[in-house]
Design a protein around this motif. Structure first.
Motif, PDB file in Angstrom:
ATOM      1  N   ASP A  50       0.817  -1.218   0.000  1.00  0.00           N
ATOM      2  CA  ASP A  50       0.000   0.000   0.000  1.00  0.00           C
ATOM      3  C   ASP A  50       0.853   1.272   0.000  1.00  0.00           C
ATOM      4  O   ASP A  50       0.322   2.382  -0.037  1.00  0.00           O
ATOM      5  CB  ASP A  50      -0.991  -0.002   1.174  1.00  0.00           C
ATOM      6  CG  ASP A  50      -0.291  -0.145   2.521  1.00  0.00           C
ATOM      7  OD1 ASP A  50       0.961  -0.316   2.537  1.00  0.00           O
ATOM      8  OD2 ASP A  50      -0.975  -0.089   3.554  1.00  0.00           O
ATOM      9  N   GLN A  51       2.176   1.127   0.014  1.00  0.00           N
ATOM     10  CA  GLN A  51       3.041   2.308  -0.167  1.00  0.00           C
ATOM     11  C   GLN A  51       3.144   2.694  -1.640  1.00  0.00           C
ATOM     12  O   GLN A  51       3.793   3.695  -1.969  1.00  0.00           O
ATOM     13  CB  GLN A  51       4.431   2.037   0.409  1.00  0.00           C
ATOM     14  CG  GLN A  51       4.399   1.862   1.924  1.00  0.00           C
ATOM     15  CD  GLN A  51       5.788   1.866   2.535  1.00  0.00           C
ATOM     16  OE1 GLN A  51       6.755   2.256   1.892  1.00  0.00           O
ATOM     17  NE2 GLN A  51       5.865   1.441   3.779  1.00  0.00           N
ATOM     18  N   HIS A  52       2.559   1.886  -2.502  1.00  0.00           N
ATOM     19  CA  HIS A  52       2.586   2.167  -3.941  1.00  0.00           C
ATOM     20  C   HIS A  52       1.181   2.554  -4.405  1.00  0.00           C
ATOM     21  O   HIS A  52       0.212   1.877  -4.071  1.00  0.00           O
ATOM     22  CB  HIS A  52       3.090   0.948  -4.713  1.00  0.00           C
ATOM     23  CG  HIS A  52       4.492   0.561  -4.324  1.00  0.00           C
ATOM     24  ND1 HIS A  52       5.602   1.167  -4.874  1.00  0.00           N
ATOM     25  CD2 HIS A  52       4.964  -0.322  -3.407  1.00  0.00           C
ATOM     26  CE1 HIS A  52       6.693   0.658  -4.329  1.00  0.00           C
ATOM     27  NE2 HIS A  52       6.337  -0.251  -3.434  1.00  0.00           N
ATOM     28  N   SER A  53       1.091   3.624  -5.183  1.00  0.00           N
ATOM     29  CA  SER A  53      -0.223   4.079  -5.650  1.00  0.00           C
ATOM     30  C   SER A  53      -0.727   3.246  -6.818  1.00  0.00           C
ATOM     31  O   SER A  53      -1.933   3.140  -7.043  1.00  0.00           O
ATOM     32  CB  SER A  53      -0.152   5.552  -6.070  1.00  0.00           C
ATOM     33  OG  SER A  53       0.689   5.704  -7.205  1.00  0.00           O
ATOM     34  N   HIS A  54       0.211   2.667  -7.573  1.00  0.00           N
ATOM     35  CA  HIS A  54      -0.169   1.911  -8.768  1.00  0.00           C
ATOM     36  C   HIS A  54       0.605   0.591  -8.822  1.00  0.00           C
ATOM     37  O   HIS A  54       1.763   0.524  -8.418  1.00  0.00           O
ATOM     38  CB  HIS A  54       0.115   2.711 -10.043  1.00  0.00           C
ATOM     39  CG  HIS A  54      -0.789   3.884 -10.223  1.00  0.00           C
ATOM     40  ND1 HIS A  54      -0.627   5.050  -9.499  1.00  0.00           N
ATOM     41  CD2 HIS A  54      -1.877   4.068 -11.028  1.00  0.00           C
ATOM     42  CE1 HIS A  54      -1.580   5.906  -9.868  1.00  0.00           C
ATOM     43  NE2 HIS A  54      -2.345   5.344 -10.790  1.00  0.00           N
ATOM     44  N   LEU A  55      -0.049  -0.418  -9.347  1.00  0.00           N
ATOM     45  CA  LEU A  55       0.563  -1.736  -9.511  1.00  0.00           C
ATOM     46  C   LEU A  55       0.518  -2.153 -10.973  1.00  0.00           C
ATOM     47  O   LEU A  55      -0.364  -1.732 -11.724  1.00  0.00           O
ATOM     48  CB  LEU A  55      -0.201  -2.785  -8.681  1.00  0.00           C
ATOM     49  CG  LEU A  55      -0.337  -2.507  -7.176  1.00  0.00           C
ATOM     50  CD1 LEU A  55      -1.178  -3.611  -6.523  1.00  0.00           C
ATOM     51  CD2 LEU A  55       1.023  -2.393  -6.514  1.00  0.00           C
ATOM     52  N   LEU A  56       1.482  -2.980 -11.350  1.00  0.00           N
ATOM     53  CA  LEU A  56       1.454  -3.621 -12.662  1.00  0.00           C
ATOM     54  C   LEU A  56       0.942  -5.043 -12.456  1.00  0.00           C
ATOM     55  O   LEU A  56       1.527  -5.812 -11.686  1.00  0.00           O
ATOM     56  CB  LEU A  56       2.862  -3.647 -13.261  1.00  0.00           C
ATOM     57  CG  LEU A  56       3.401  -2.255 -13.633  1.00  0.00           C
ATOM     58  CD1 LEU A  56       4.918  -2.272 -13.736  1.00  0.00           C
ATOM     59  CD2 LEU A  56       2.772  -1.797 -14.949  1.00  0.00           C
ATOM     60  N   ILE A  57      -0.154  -5.350 -13.121  1.00  0.00           N
ATOM     61  CA  ILE A  57      -0.783  -6.656 -12.949  1.00  0.00           C
ATOM     62  C   ILE A  57      -0.502  -7.488 -14.203  1.00  0.00           C
ATOM     63  O   ILE A  57      -0.783  -7.043 -15.324  1.00  0.00           O
ATOM     64  CB  ILE A  57      -2.309  -6.530 -12.757  1.00  0.00           C
ATOM     65  CG1 ILE A  57      -2.650  -5.413 -11.752  1.00  0.00           C
ATOM     66  CG2 ILE A  57      -2.917  -7.871 -12.362  1.00  0.00           C
ATOM     67  CD1 ILE A  57      -2.138  -5.626 -10.374  1.00  0.00           C
ATOM     68  N   LEU A  58       0.062  -8.658 -13.999  1.00  0.00           N
ATOM     69  CA  LEU A  58       0.257  -9.605 -15.110  1.00  0.00           C
ATOM     70  C   LEU A  58      -0.790 -10.699 -14.974  1.00  0.00           C
ATOM     71  O   LEU A  58      -0.968 -11.266 -13.881  1.00  0.00           O
ATOM     72  CB  LEU A  58       1.663 -10.223 -15.079  1.00  0.00           C
ATOM     73  CG  LEU A  58       2.764  -9.378 -15.747  1.00  0.00           C
ATOM     74  CD1 LEU A  58       3.022  -8.107 -14.958  1.00  0.00           C
ATOM     75  CD2 LEU A  58       4.043 -10.183 -15.893  1.00  0.00           C
ATOM     76  N   PHE A  59      -1.487 -10.974 -16.056  1.00  0.00           N
ATOM     77  CA  PHE A  59      -2.576 -11.947 -15.986  1.00  0.00           C
ATOM     78  C   PHE A  59      -2.620 -12.754 -17.267  1.00  0.00           C
ATOM     79  O   PHE A  59      -1.950 -12.437 -18.260  1.00  0.00           O
ATOM     80  CB  PHE A  59      -3.919 -11.245 -15.711  1.00  0.00           C
ATOM     81  CG  PHE A  59      -4.221 -10.080 -16.631  1.00  0.00           C
ATOM     82  CD1 PHE A  59      -3.706  -8.815 -16.370  1.00  0.00           C
ATOM     83  CD2 PHE A  59      -5.020 -10.246 -17.749  1.00  0.00           C
ATOM     84  CE1 PHE A  59      -3.979  -7.746 -17.214  1.00  0.00           C
ATOM     85  CE2 PHE A  59      -5.310  -9.183 -18.593  1.00  0.00           C
ATOM     86  CZ  PHE A  59      -4.776  -7.929 -18.329  1.00  0.00           C
ATOM     87  N   TRP A  60      -3.380 -13.836 -17.215  1.00  0.00           N
ATOM     88  CA  TRP A  60      -3.446 -14.771 -18.334  1.00  0.00           C
ATOM     89  C   TRP A  60      -4.759 -14.548 -19.073  1.00  0.00           C
ATOM     90  O   TRP A  60      -5.821 -14.798 -18.523  1.00  0.00           O
ATOM     91  CB  TRP A  60      -3.357 -16.207 -17.822  1.00  0.00           C
ATOM     92  CG  TRP A  60      -3.268 -17.228 -18.902  1.00  0.00           C
ATOM     93  CD1 TRP A  60      -4.191 -18.205 -19.187  1.00  0.00           C
ATOM     94  CD2 TRP A  60      -2.196 -17.423 -19.838  1.00  0.00           C
ATOM     95  NE1 TRP A  60      -3.754 -18.976 -20.234  1.00  0.00           N
ATOM     96  CE2 TRP A  60      -2.540 -18.522 -20.653  1.00  0.00           C
ATOM     97  CE3 TRP A  60      -0.982 -16.764 -20.057  1.00  0.00           C
ATOM     98  CZ2 TRP A  60      -1.706 -18.984 -21.677  1.00  0.00           C
ATOM     99  CZ3 TRP A  60      -0.156 -17.219 -21.078  1.00  0.00           C
ATOM    100  CH2 TRP A  60      -0.521 -18.303 -21.866  1.00  0.00           C
ATOM    101  N   MET A  61      -4.658 -14.078 -20.323  1.00  0.00           N
ATOM    102  CA  MET A  61      -5.861 -13.745 -21.106  1.00  0.00           C
ATOM    103  C   MET A  61      -6.403 -15.037 -21.710  1.00  0.00           C
ATOM    104  O   MET A  61      -6.170 -15.355 -22.874  1.00  0.00           O
ATOM    105  CB  MET A  61      -5.509 -12.702 -22.162  1.00  0.00           C
ATOM    106  CG  MET A  61      -5.007 -11.392 -21.515  1.00  0.00           C
ATOM    107  SD  MET A  61      -4.683 -10.060 -22.685  1.00  0.00           S
ATOM    108  CE  MET A  61      -3.148 -10.646 -23.434  1.00  0.00           C
ATOM    109  N   ASP A  62      -7.138 -15.769 -20.856  1.00  0.00           N
ATOM    110  CA  ASP A  62      -7.544 -17.128 -21.236  1.00  0.00           C
ATOM    111  C   ASP A  62      -8.838 -17.164 -22.023  1.00  0.00           C
ATOM    112  O   ASP A  62      -9.299 -18.226 -22.373  1.00  0.00           O
ATOM    113  CB  ASP A  62      -7.635 -18.024 -19.990  1.00  0.00           C
ATOM    114  CG  ASP A  62      -8.631 -17.503 -18.949  1.00  0.00           C
ATOM    115  OD1 ASP A  62      -9.125 -16.362 -19.107  1.00  0.00           O
ATOM    116  OD2 ASP A  62      -8.915 -18.236 -17.998  1.00  0.00           O
TER     117      ASP A  62
END
Lengths: 140, 140
Positions: A50-62
């Motif tokens: 929560d010290q980061h305002s933004h996250l990079l999300i990696l996901f599987w486009m199934d």
């Protein structure tokens, strides 16, 4: 090129939101709220995120429609621009359909991350969560 | 959480540069030039990619030392900051060690992309190449 072996990934969690079906390129994902439910074994892995305002999300486009890969596609489905090579676009129909999206972190509840702006369908498997680091993830 | 099946990726190419061994967190990758050699079947997939100044490279970090995953780690190995959850860091020792780095595109020669600033070791397998889109890949 040297012969490359297959790589095996294990999903670390799943995305929950209210977008059930594939959307066309004009759909506005920016207000969509998603709950990323990580496997409970990863609860401690989110400590301090929560010290980061933004996250990079990696996901599987199934769930892109099953169709043969096309080397050339219309970027964002826009036919006015002409076709571009697949790797010059963000089409989900890729050799390895790993999705990558920057999302705003809204709240953290242990193994559940609530984010805004993720463009993944409900029940999409999650591969990795990384903090967005402005000096590292943006051009200088 | 619903039971998730394994995901199988096939490398699309390999990274060539002169960085053979793991480097510590103080190593400056920014001037490193890498040649990304895609499988020849993907030559057409790079058509028009030179319209983008920067690319997002996804790769498989297949050479972190084999050690047990730690839920809490020192970000960038810096012990002055205290430990953070793994998903709040960019440590390569992840459940799915998929690397993600923004790199400057220097030249394209068919199936070979020459980039600057990629932080992957020589012979690292490549998973995906995506164009960096400023309005999509940076916070608003």
């Amino acid at each position: 090129m040297t012969k490359q072996r297959n790589i095996i990934l294990k999903p670390i969690g799943v995305i929950h939101n209210d977008v059930e079906d594939s959307r066309d390129a004009s759909f506005d994902w920016s207000p969509v709220i998603s709950n990323i439910e990580l496997d409970e074994r990863y609860t401690l892995y989110t400590h301090g995120i929560d010290q980061h305002s933004h996250l990079l999300i990696l996901f599987w486009m199934d769930r892109p429609e099953k169709k043969q890969l096309q080397p050339l596609v219309y970027p964002r489905g826009d036919k006015s621009l002409g076709k571009a090579g697949l790797f010059a676009t963000r089409s989900p129909h890729r050799p390895n359909p790993v999705g990558l999206k920057l999302a705003e972190l809204i709240e953290v509840h242990g193994n559940v991350l609530i984010v805004k702006g993720l463009d993944a369908l409900n029940n999409t498997p999650v591969i990795d969560i990384k903090p967005y680091l402005p000096g590292y993830d943006s051009p200088i």
